[in-house]
Design a protein around this motif. Structure first.
Motif, PDB file in Angstrom:
ATOM      1  N   THR A 169       0.829  -1.201   0.000  1.00 31.24           N
ATOM      2  CA  THR A 169       0.000   0.000   0.000  1.00 31.24           C
ATOM      3  C   THR A 169       0.859   1.245   0.000  1.00 31.24           C
ATOM      4  OG1 THR A 169      -1.772  -1.130   1.190  1.00 31.24           O
ATOM      5  CG2 THR A 169      -1.783   1.259   1.269  1.00 31.24           C
ATOM      6  N   GLN A 170       1.896   1.277   0.849  1.00 34.63           N
ATOM      7  CA  GLN A 170       2.732   2.466   0.936  1.00 34.63           C
ATOM      8  C   GLN A 170       3.484   2.706  -0.357  1.00 34.63           C
ATOM      9  OE1 GLN A 170       2.738   4.741   3.213  1.00 34.63           O
ATOM     10  NE2 GLN A 170       4.218   5.949   2.061  1.00 34.63           N
ATOM     11  N   SER A 171       3.932   1.634  -1.023  1.00 37.45           N
ATOM     12  CA  SER A 171       4.631   1.792  -2.293  1.00 37.45           C
ATOM     13  C   SER A 171       3.722   2.455  -3.318  1.00 37.45           C
ATOM     14  CB  SER A 171       5.097   0.430  -2.811  1.00 37.45           C
ATOM     15  OG  SER A 171       5.699   0.556  -4.063  1.00 37.45           O
ATOM     16  N   THR A 172       2.478   1.986  -3.407  1.00 35.92           N
ATOM     17  CA  THR A 172       1.527   2.581  -4.338  1.00 35.92           C
ATOM     18  C   THR A 172       1.197   4.008  -3.929  1.00 35.92           C
ATOM     19  OG1 THR A 172       0.558   0.383  -4.591  1.00 35.92           O
ATOM     20  CG2 THR A 172      -0.688   2.222  -5.492  1.00 35.92           C
ATOM     21  N   LEU A 173       1.052   4.230  -2.623  1.00 38.92           N
ATOM     22  CA  LEU A 173       0.728   5.565  -2.134  1.00 38.92           C
ATOM     23  C   LEU A 173       1.851   6.543  -2.444  1.00 38.92           C
ATOM     24  CD1 LEU A 173      -1.247   7.330  -0.554  1.00 38.92           C
ATOM     25  CD2 LEU A 173      -0.081   6.631   1.541  1.00 38.92           C
ATOM     26  N   ASN A 174       3.108   6.115  -2.279  1.00 37.63           N
ATOM     27  CA  ASN A 174       4.236   6.986  -2.605  1.00 37.63           C
ATOM     28  C   ASN A 174       4.181   7.434  -4.062  1.00 37.63           C
ATOM     29  OD1 ASN A 174       5.255   6.774  -0.039  1.00 37.63           O
ATOM     30  ND2 ASN A 174       6.817   5.273  -0.557  1.00 37.63           N
ATOM     31  N   THR A 175       3.873   6.484  -4.960  1.00 35.87           N
ATOM     32  CA  THR A 175       3.781   6.810  -6.385  1.00 35.87           C
ATOM     33  C   THR A 175       2.632   7.775  -6.639  1.00 35.87           C
ATOM     34  OG1 THR A 175       4.617   4.600  -6.903  1.00 35.87           O
ATOM     35  CG2 THR A 175       3.621   5.826  -8.697  1.00 35.87           C
ATOM     36  N   LEU A 176       1.511   7.550  -5.937  1.00 36.89           N
ATOM     37  CA  LEU A 176       0.363   8.444  -6.077  1.00 36.89           C
ATOM     38  C   LEU A 176       0.735   9.860  -5.654  1.00 36.89           C
ATOM     39  CD1 LEU A 176      -2.642   9.143  -6.426  1.00 36.89           C
ATOM     40  CD2 LEU A 176      -3.027   8.233  -4.129  1.00 36.89           C
ATOM     41  N   ILE A 177       1.394   9.989  -4.504  1.00 34.83           N
ATOM     42  CA  ILE A 177       1.774  11.309  -4.002  1.00 34.83           C
ATOM     43  C   ILE A 177       2.690  12.013  -5.001  1.00 34.83           C
ATOM     44  CG2 ILE A 177       3.006  12.535  -2.176  1.00 34.83           C
ATOM     45  CD1 ILE A 177       0.298  11.433  -1.352  1.00 34.83           C
ATOM     46  N   MET A 178       3.668  11.292  -5.538  1.00 34.03           N
ATOM     47  CA  MET A 178       4.614  11.884  -6.478  1.00 34.03           C
ATOM     48  C   MET A 178       3.919  12.287  -7.774  1.00 34.03           C
ATOM     49  SD  MET A 178       7.773   9.269  -5.845  1.00 34.03           S
ATOM     50  CE  MET A 178       8.408   8.999  -4.191  1.00 34.03           C
ATOM     51  N   ALA A 179       2.943  11.477  -8.197  1.00 32.14           N
ATOM     52  CA  ALA A 179       2.216  11.808  -9.425  1.00 32.14           C
ATOM     53  C   ALA A 179       1.356  13.051  -9.231  1.00 32.14           C
ATOM     54  CB  ALA A 179       1.334  10.630  -9.843  1.00 32.14           C
ATOM     55  N   LEU A 180       0.920  13.250  -8.024  1.00 32.33           N
ATOM     56  CA  LEU A 180       0.121  14.435  -7.745  1.00 32.33           C
ATOM     57  C   LEU A 180       0.991  15.683  -7.719  1.00 32.33           C
ATOM     58  CD1 LEU A 180      -2.314  13.113  -4.982  1.00 32.33           C
ATOM     59  CD2 LEU A 180      -2.948  13.976  -7.215  1.00 32.33           C
ATOM     60  N   CYS A 199       3.611  -1.252  15.656  1.00 34.22           N
ATOM     61  CA  CYS A 199       4.143  -2.034  14.534  1.00 34.22           C
ATOM     62  C   CYS A 199       5.578  -2.487  14.823  1.00 34.22           C
ATOM     63  CB  CYS A 199       4.111  -1.202  13.264  1.00 34.22           C
ATOM     64  SG  CYS A 199       4.887  -2.010  11.848  1.00 34.22           S
ATOM     65  N   PRO A 200       5.847  -3.801  14.873  1.00 30.84           N
ATOM     66  CA  PRO A 200       7.203  -4.264  15.173  1.00 30.84           C
ATOM     67  C   PRO A 200       8.182  -4.026  14.030  1.00 30.84           C
ATOM     68  CG  PRO A 200       5.798  -6.129  14.622  1.00 30.84           C
ATOM     69  CD  PRO A 200       4.909  -4.926  14.677  1.00 30.84           C
ATOM     70  N   GLY A 201       7.670  -3.784  12.829  1.00 24.83           N
ATOM     71  CA  GLY A 201       8.557  -3.575  11.687  1.00 24.83           C
ATOM     72  C   GLY A 201       8.756  -2.121  11.330  1.00 24.83           C
ATOM     73  N   ARG A 202       8.491  -1.221  12.296  1.00 22.00           N
ATOM     74  CA  ARG A 202       8.508   0.213  11.982  1.00 22.00           C
ATOM     75  C   ARG A 202       9.890   0.710  11.568  1.00 22.00           C
ATOM     76  NH1 ARG A 202       7.989  -0.878  17.211  1.00 22.00           N
ATOM     77  NH2 ARG A 202       9.241   0.140  18.818  1.00 22.00           N
ATOM     78  N   TYR A 203      10.956   0.159  12.154  1.00 21.14           N
ATOM     79  CA  TYR A 203      12.296   0.639  11.805  1.00 21.14           C
ATOM     80  C   TYR A 203      12.683   0.205  10.386  1.00 21.14           C
ATOM     81  CZ  TYR A 203      12.460   1.433  16.820  1.00 21.14           C
ATOM     82  OH  TYR A 203      12.170   1.848  18.098  1.00 21.14           O
ATOM     83  N   ILE A 204      12.338  -1.034  10.049  1.00 17.53           N
ATOM     84  CA  ILE A 204      12.592  -1.521   8.694  1.00 17.53           C
ATOM     85  C   ILE A 204      11.747  -0.738   7.693  1.00 17.53           C
ATOM     86  CG2 ILE A 204      12.394  -3.515   7.145  1.00 17.53           C
ATOM     87  CD1 ILE A 204      12.924  -5.282   9.576  1.00 17.53           C
ATOM     88  N   ALA A 205      10.479  -0.518   8.044  1.00 19.97           N
ATOM     89  CA  ALA A 205       9.579   0.226   7.148  1.00 19.97           C
ATOM     90  C   ALA A 205      10.094   1.632   6.912  1.00 19.97           C
ATOM     91  CB  ALA A 205       8.177   0.266   7.745  1.00 19.97           C
ATOM     92  N   THR A 250      11.307   2.467   3.072  1.00 18.45           N
ATOM     93  CA  THR A 250      10.500   3.410   2.292  1.00 18.45           C
ATOM     94  C   THR A 250      11.310   4.662   1.949  1.00 18.45           C
ATOM     95  OG1 THR A 250       9.537   4.283   4.352  1.00 18.45           O
ATOM     96  CG2 THR A 250       8.255   2.647   3.134  1.00 18.45           C
ATOM     97  N   TRP A 251      12.182   5.079   2.874  1.00 20.44           N
ATOM     98  CA  TRP A 251      13.019   6.248   2.568  1.00 20.44           C
ATOM     99  C   TRP A 251      13.942   5.944   1.392  1.00 20.44           C
ATOM    100  CZ3 TRP A 251      18.065   7.469   1.871  1.00 20.44           C
ATOM    101  CH2 TRP A 251      18.375   8.835   1.772  1.00 20.44           C
ATOM    102  N   LEU A 252      14.582   4.785   1.422  1.00 13.28           N
ATOM    103  CA  LEU A 252      15.519   4.443   0.356  1.00 13.28           C
ATOM    104  C   LEU A 252      14.789   4.275  -0.972  1.00 13.28           C
ATOM    105  CD1 LEU A 252      18.559   3.955   0.037  1.00 13.28           C
ATOM    106  CD2 LEU A 252      18.115   1.499   0.291  1.00 13.28           C
ATOM    107  N   ALA A 253      13.609   3.650  -0.938  1.00 11.55           N
ATOM    108  CA  ALA A 253      12.826   3.473  -2.167  1.00 11.55           C
ATOM    109  C   ALA A 253      12.431   4.824  -2.753  1.00 11.55           C
ATOM    110  CB  ALA A 253      11.583   2.634  -1.883  1.00 11.55           C
ATOM    111  N   ALA A 254      11.962   5.739  -1.886  1.00 12.04           N
ATOM    112  CA  ALA A 254      11.562   7.065  -2.361  1.00 12.04           C
ATOM    113  C   ALA A 254      12.753   7.840  -2.908  1.00 12.04           C
ATOM    114  CB  ALA A 254      10.900   7.850  -1.231  1.00 12.04           C
ATOM    115  N   ALA A 255      13.896   7.732  -2.221  1.00 14.75           N
ATOM    116  CA  ALA A 255      15.096   8.433  -2.685  1.00 14.75           C
ATOM    117  C   ALA A 255      15.537   7.917  -4.051  1.00 14.75           C
ATOM    118  CB  ALA A 255      16.224   8.271  -1.662  1.00 14.75           C
TER     119      ALA A 255
END
Length: 319
Positions: A136-147, A252-258, A262-267
């Motif tokens: 969901t976050q991957s798709t949302l990131n793309t949506l935000i950038m497209a906007l 969320c136990p995976g918050r640090y990984i997330a 997500t930062w690296l993917a967005a960068a």
């Protein structure tokens, strides 16, 4: 899958991921007509209850879906775990979360069956939560950038790229991936605004409402990454991660990984590509009207956008 089980997912028809996708599609239908009990099929007690419904009871038409969930449950819970266990038995090293826990078990004197069941439960919770929200976050990131939002960046560059952090924080606030969070049980009597909340009560945090608090976030419906930056362009010290990672023992136990992934993917995405609205046949930009669907986690509906490389060798760098 790689972090939890040390397994690389196949691009098509993966034997471990496909059952989860099927159950997820049942538990979080995209068609609004499939609302009601179907949205709660991910709860074990609901699935068990439906299995005993007579055919004439309203809602019993969902029983085949419950049967399908129960059929696939062992494949989701047990199959990846058995993969790790068999790998270790063959002498194949596995540094995943499950692999490390199985190695640690050998050092203790715990009941093996109970310990392995605890590992399975923790692993499948981590896997399911990570799969749903990361997609969901991957798709949302793309949506935000497209906007409107010469080498690949690394974590060493993060301190000088504060706007990317601000963009991601705002995406998580604006998108509200898990708007009603996860139910929590009150450990002791509590009082909120002169109202008693008895011990044992189940509360559902309204994270969506918190993220739309106009006193805290003026013009909350607008996407404004700069609201998270100070006058010097630095990320504000205020921590609002509870709005998307939750609170307390159920955080969320995976918050640090997330956060890191997500930062690296967005960068990477922003350094390699330009994002914008799709161009129609008449040559005009096609406006995007964000729509969401889903159950526990919201998912952006498919949308059209335009993604173009920033420079000729962008694809070579990614490969």
């Amino acid at each position: 899958m790689a972090i939890t089980y040390g397994y690389d997912v196949a691009p098509i028809d993966d034997p471990f991921l496909t059952p989860l996708e099927v159950v997820s599609s049942i538990a979080s239908p995209h068609d609004a007509r499939e609302s009601g009990l179907a949205q709660h099929l991910s709860s074990k007690w609901v699935v068990g209850l439906l299995l005993h419904f007579p055919s004439w009871v309203p809602g019993a038409d969902l029983k085949p879906l419950a049967d399908r969930c129960r059929e696939l449950s062992p494949k989701i819970r047990d199959a990846p775990f058995d993969f790790v266990k068999e790998s270790l038995a063959k002498g194949i090293d596995n540094d995943s979360m499950v692999g490390q826990l199985l190695k640690d078990e050998r050092l203790g004197a715990q009941d093996q069956a109970a310990y392995e069941q605890n590992i399975k439960d923790c692993a499948v919770s981590n896997f399911i939560a990570g799969t749903d929200t990361s997609q969901t976050q991957s798709t949302l990131n793309t949506l935000i950038m497209a906007l409107g939002g010469t080498g690949l960046p690394s974590f060493d560059d993060r301190e000088s790229l504060n706007y990317i952090d601000a963009l991601l924080v705002e995406a998580l606030r604006w998108g509200s991936l898990v708007p009603m969070a996860i139910p929590h049980m009150v450990a002791k009597d509590d009082v909120f605004e002169q109202r008693l909340i008895p011990k044992g009560s189940v509360i559902i945090p309204n994270l969506w409402g918190m993220a739309r608090d106009e006193d805290r976030f003026p013009d909350p419906s607008a996407f404004k990454p700069e609201r998270h930056l100070d006058a010097d362009g630095k990320l504000r010290s205020e921590d609002i991660s509870g709005l998307y990672f939750g609170y307390g023992r159920r955080i969320c136990p995976g918050r640090y990984i997330a956060n890191a992934s997500t930062w690296l993917a967005a960068a990477y995405m922003l350094s390699m590509f330009q994002f914008g609205k799709a161009i129609g046949l008449a040559g005009y930009e096609i406006d995007i009207y964000p729509k969401f669907s889903g159950g526990v986690a919201l998912r952006p509906a498919p949308f059209r956008c335009r993604i173009t490389p920033r420079f000729e060798k962008a694809a070579e760098l990614l490969n």
